[in-house]
Design a protein around this motif. Structure first.
Motif, PDB file in Angstrom:
ATOM      1  N   ALA A  93     -12.440  21.320  -5.553  1.00 53.84           N
ATOM      2  CA  ALA A  93     -11.240  20.846  -4.868  1.00 53.84           C
ATOM      3  C   ALA A  93     -10.572  19.739  -5.689  1.00 53.84           C
ATOM      4  N   PHE A  94      -9.250  19.729  -5.659  1.00 57.67           N
ATOM      5  CA  PHE A  94      -8.437  18.707  -6.308  1.00 57.67           C
ATOM      6  C   PHE A  94      -7.625  17.985  -5.239  1.00 57.67           C
ATOM      7  N   SER A  95      -7.416  16.693  -5.407  1.00 56.30           N
ATOM      8  CA  SER A  95      -6.643  15.927  -4.430  1.00 56.30           C
ATOM      9  C   SER A  95      -5.732  14.934  -5.137  1.00 56.30           C
ATOM     10  N   LEU A  96      -4.629  14.638  -4.491  1.00 55.81           N
ATOM     11  CA  LEU A  96      -3.689  13.624  -4.955  1.00 55.81           C
ATOM     12  C   LEU A  96      -3.247  12.836  -3.728  1.00 55.81           C
ATOM     13  N   SER A  97      -3.354  11.506  -3.815  1.00 59.74           N
ATOM     14  CA  SER A  97      -2.946  10.679  -2.680  1.00 59.74           C
ATOM     15  C   SER A  97      -2.062   9.539  -3.160  1.00 59.74           C
ATOM     16  N   GLY A  98      -1.268   9.030  -2.241  1.00 56.63           N
ATOM     17  CA  GLY A  98      -0.384   7.921  -2.569  1.00 56.63           C
ATOM     18  C   GLY A  98      -0.170   7.031  -1.360  1.00 56.63           C
ATOM     19  N   ALA A  99       0.156   5.764  -1.659  1.00 52.91           N
ATOM     20  CA  ALA A  99       0.440   4.799  -0.594  1.00 52.91           C
ATOM     21  C   ALA A  99       1.560   3.884  -1.067  1.00 52.91           C
ATOM     22  N   TYR A 100       2.411   3.494  -0.125  1.00 54.33           N
ATOM     23  CA  TYR A 100       3.457   2.513  -0.401  1.00 54.33           C
ATOM     24  C   TYR A 100       3.528   1.566   0.785  1.00 54.33           C
ATOM     25  N   LEU A 101       3.413   0.260   0.515  1.00 56.91           N
ATOM     26  CA  LEU A 101       3.489  -0.741   1.574  1.00 56.91           C
ATOM     27  C   LEU A 101       4.586  -1.733   1.241  1.00 56.91           C
ATOM     28  N   GLU A 102       5.458  -1.954   2.191  1.00 55.95           N
ATOM     29  CA  GLU A 102       6.532  -2.941   2.078  1.00 55.95           C
ATOM     30  C   GLU A 102       6.117  -4.143   2.916  1.00 55.95           C
ATOM     31  N   ALA A 103       6.199  -5.316   2.322  1.00 55.93           N
ATOM     32  CA  ALA A 103       5.726  -6.524   2.995  1.00 55.93           C
ATOM     33  C   ALA A 103       6.599  -6.901   4.181  1.00 55.93           C
ATOM     34  N   ASP A 104       5.964  -7.551   5.147  1.00 51.91           N
ATOM     35  CA  ASP A 104       6.676  -8.147   6.273  1.00 51.91           C
ATOM     36  C   ASP A 104       7.296  -9.434   5.751  1.00 51.91           C
ATOM     37  N   GLU A 108       3.759 -15.090   4.869  1.00 55.14           N
ATOM     38  CA  GLU A 108       3.217 -15.328   3.525  1.00 55.14           C
ATOM     39  C   GLU A 108       1.970 -14.466   3.378  1.00 55.14           C
ATOM     40  N   HIS A 109       2.018 -13.473   2.522  1.00 55.56           N
ATOM     41  CA  HIS A 109       0.910 -12.539   2.400  1.00 55.56           C
ATOM     42  C   HIS A 109       0.579 -12.214   0.956  1.00 55.56           C
ATOM     43  N   GLY A 110       1.372 -12.656   0.003  1.00 47.82           N
ATOM     44  CA  GLY A 110       1.035 -12.471  -1.392  1.00 47.82           C
ATOM     45  C   GLY A 110       1.699 -11.309  -2.099  1.00 47.82           C
ATOM     46  N   PHE A 111       2.414 -10.420  -1.412  1.00 46.93           N
ATOM     47  CA  PHE A 111       3.089  -9.326  -2.109  1.00 46.93           C
ATOM     48  C   PHE A 111       4.394  -8.966  -1.405  1.00 46.93           C
ATOM     49  N   ASP A 112       5.321  -8.407  -2.187  1.00 47.21           N
ATOM     50  CA  ASP A 112       6.569  -7.895  -1.623  1.00 47.21           C
ATOM     51  C   ASP A 112       6.451  -6.394  -1.364  1.00 47.21           C
ATOM     52  N   TYR A 113       5.815  -5.701  -2.313  1.00 45.86           N
ATOM     53  CA  TYR A 113       5.501  -4.286  -2.123  1.00 45.86           C
ATOM     54  C   TYR A 113       4.230  -3.970  -2.899  1.00 45.86           C
ATOM     55  N   ASP A 114       3.592  -2.881  -2.531  1.00 44.85           N
ATOM     56  CA  ASP A 114       2.387  -2.438  -3.205  1.00 44.85           C
ATOM     57  C   ASP A 114       2.359  -0.918  -3.161  1.00 44.85           C
ATOM     58  N   SER A 115       2.073  -0.289  -4.292  1.00 47.04           N
ATOM     59  CA  SER A 115       1.984   1.176  -4.316  1.00 47.04           C
ATOM     60  C   SER A 115       0.716   1.602  -5.050  1.00 47.04           C
ATOM     61  N   THR A 116       0.154   2.707  -4.608  1.00 45.58           N
ATOM     62  CA  THR A 116      -1.104   3.217  -5.161  1.00 45.58           C
ATOM     63  C   THR A 116      -1.027   4.732  -5.269  1.00 45.58           C
ATOM     64  N   VAL A 117      -1.533   5.266  -6.381  1.00 45.85           N
ATOM     65  CA  VAL A 117      -1.666   6.709  -6.561  1.00 45.85           C
ATOM     66  C   VAL A 117      -3.089   6.981  -7.048  1.00 45.85           C
ATOM     67  N   VAL A 118      -3.759   7.943  -6.430  1.00 39.30           N
ATOM     68  CA  VAL A 118      -5.131   8.309  -6.789  1.00 39.30           C
ATOM     69  C   VAL A 118      -5.229   9.827  -6.899  1.00 39.30           C
ATOM     70  N   ALA A 119      -5.885  10.302  -7.964  1.00 44.91           N
ATOM     71  CA  ALA A 119      -6.174  11.726  -8.132  1.00 44.91           C
ATOM     72  C   ALA A 119      -7.683  11.888  -8.231  1.00 44.91           C
ATOM     73  N   ASP A 120      -8.213  12.959  -7.647  1.00 39.26           N
ATOM     74  CA  ASP A 120      -9.651  13.188  -7.750  1.00 39.26           C
ATOM     75  C   ASP A 120      -9.974  14.673  -7.816  1.00 39.26           C
ATOM     76  N   VAL A 121     -11.172  14.960  -8.317  1.00 40.03           N
ATOM     77  CA  VAL A 121     -11.693  16.319  -8.367  1.00 40.03           C
ATOM     78  C   VAL A 121     -13.147  16.272  -7.910  1.00 40.03           C
ATOM     79  N   SER A 122     -13.556  17.277  -7.127  1.00 40.41           N
ATOM     80  CA  SER A 122     -14.915  17.378  -6.605  1.00 40.41           C
ATOM     81  C   SER A 122     -15.439  18.781  -6.871  1.00 40.41           C
TER      82      SER A 122
END
Length: 171
Positions: A93-104, A108-122
């Motif tokens: 199996a192959f997978s691709l995932s992503g996340a995008y977070l926009e800050a409130d 005060e939380h330390g970021f304005d936006y954060d994005s992540t992309v992950v690919a995996d194979v099992s």
């Protein structure tokens, strides 16, 4: 409700079904853990599964998560753990995932936006299991930007069918 976000496979699997190493550095950096939000899972065909989730919590204005999985062969239930049990047959199996977070913007939380992309194979076959994932995380906070890259690889093998399993992992 409070559920695991659809992202890194090593974090999605229940902790009782991971190998003895549990969660590693890769999951800590590239996974968002449990979040409160609304999500959906959709089986497009027997070979394609899609997951999506939207969150809104005290640190974010909003967050979007998505994961697409393509099962070349095997059964979906084989993705519920990392062990390659006897009698399960082959799985790839192959997978691709992503996340995008926009800050409130009011906190005060330390970021304005954060994005992540992950690919995996099992892959599993007759007592042998192999899992490899890679990811990139980037964001911006104040005047700073950042990018983080990571990889995890693990292999496991049942030396005595369904009784004695060894594994090695690198993060």
């Amino acid at each position: 409700g409070l559920v695991k976000t659809p992202g890194v496979r090593g974090d999605i699997i229940d902790s009782s079904k991971t190998l003895a190493s549990g969660r590693g550095l890769f999951e800590q950096r590239f996974s968002w853990g449990r979040q409160e939000g609304v999500g959906v899972t959709y089986l497009v065909k027997d070979a394609v599964r899609l997951n999506a989730m939207v969150i809104d919590n005290s640190n974010t204005e909003y967050g979007l998560f998505a994961r697409a999985e393509y099962k070349v062969f095997g059964e979906w239930g084989q993705l519920d753990d990392f062990s390659a049990w006897s009698g399960e047959g082959q799985r790839l199996a192959f997978s691709l995932s992503g996340a995008y977070l926009e800050a409130d913007h009011g906190h005060e939380h330390g970021f304005d936006y954060d994005s992540t992309v992950v690919a995996d194979v099992s892959y599993e076959n007759n007592g042998l299991g192999v899992y490899v994932a890679g990811g990139i995380n980037s964001g911006e906070g104040g005047n700073d930007t950042y990018q983080t890259y990571g990889v995890t690889a693990q292999a496991n093998y049942f030396f005595v069918a369904d009784k004695l399993e060894g594994f090695v992992r690198y993060d």
